[in-house]
Design a protein around this motif. Sequence first.
Motif, PDB file in Angstrom:
ATOM      1  N   HIS A 186       0.842  -1.216   0.000  1.00 34.89           N
ATOM      2  CA  HIS A 186       0.000   0.000   0.000  1.00 34.89           C
ATOM      3  C   HIS A 186       0.867   1.253   0.000  1.00 34.89           C
ATOM      4  N   THR A 223       3.122   7.291  -6.566  1.00 33.37           N
ATOM      5  CA  THR A 223       2.299   8.412  -7.016  1.00 33.37           C
ATOM      6  C   THR A 223       3.047   9.751  -7.040  1.00 33.37           C
ATOM      7  N   SER A 249       2.299   1.601  -3.589  1.00 34.77           N
ATOM      8  CA  SER A 249       1.308   1.928  -4.614  1.00 34.77           C
ATOM      9  C   SER A 249       0.578   3.245  -4.366  1.00 34.77           C
ATOM     10  N   GLU A 250       0.391   3.618  -3.102  1.00 37.44           N
ATOM     11  CA  GLU A 250      -0.396   4.819  -2.805  1.00 37.44           C
ATOM     12  C   GLU A 250       0.436   6.061  -2.484  1.00 37.44           C
ATOM     13  N   LYS A 251       1.649   5.881  -2.015  1.00 36.00           N
ATOM     14  CA  LYS A 251       2.464   7.040  -1.640  1.00 36.00           C
ATOM     15  C   LYS A 251       3.693   7.205  -2.534  1.00 36.00           C
TER      16      LYS A 251
END
Length: 165
Positions: free
Chosen positions: A120, A128, A123-125
């Motif tokens: 996570h 991006t 992929s999310e921090k």
Amino acid sequence: MIETEVELLRLIEKNANLKVEKIAKLMGKSKEEIEELIASLEKKKAILGYSTLIDWAKVENEEEVTAMVDVKVTPARGVGFDKVAERIYRFPEVKAVYLMSGAYDLSVSVRGSTMMEIGHFISEKLSTLDSVLSTTTHFVLKKYKHDGIILEDEDDDDKRIVVSP
């Protein structure tokens, strides 16, 4: 840096728990000289902190997952990789960031409770961020040696079966 400073740094790098009296004895100096030398090295930021190496695999219910993430980035104009690295190392999940030669620009050490938590984060921090072009993640399966310290019990007998022709 003078020879005495380097000798002191090598001693405390191996064992930050050494008492000043022991260091003084090992180096043939007075306690006061060593205290002054340590204060001077801290002021110069040659000594940035003191840490303890813990083998979390031996602490019940406290294992952590570590991943090494190779990151390809677009360097920022005028500051190169520094601003990108700073943006990445400010995340609490990130334990270390290194500028590397080779196929990837940065090597990022990440820790979390589970592989999913690290996934996570990536992929999310991490992925991006505008300057991040790609990542490759390698999960640490077992640690054998860290910062010069062997993590395995050295006196364990070899448990392999002897095979002979």
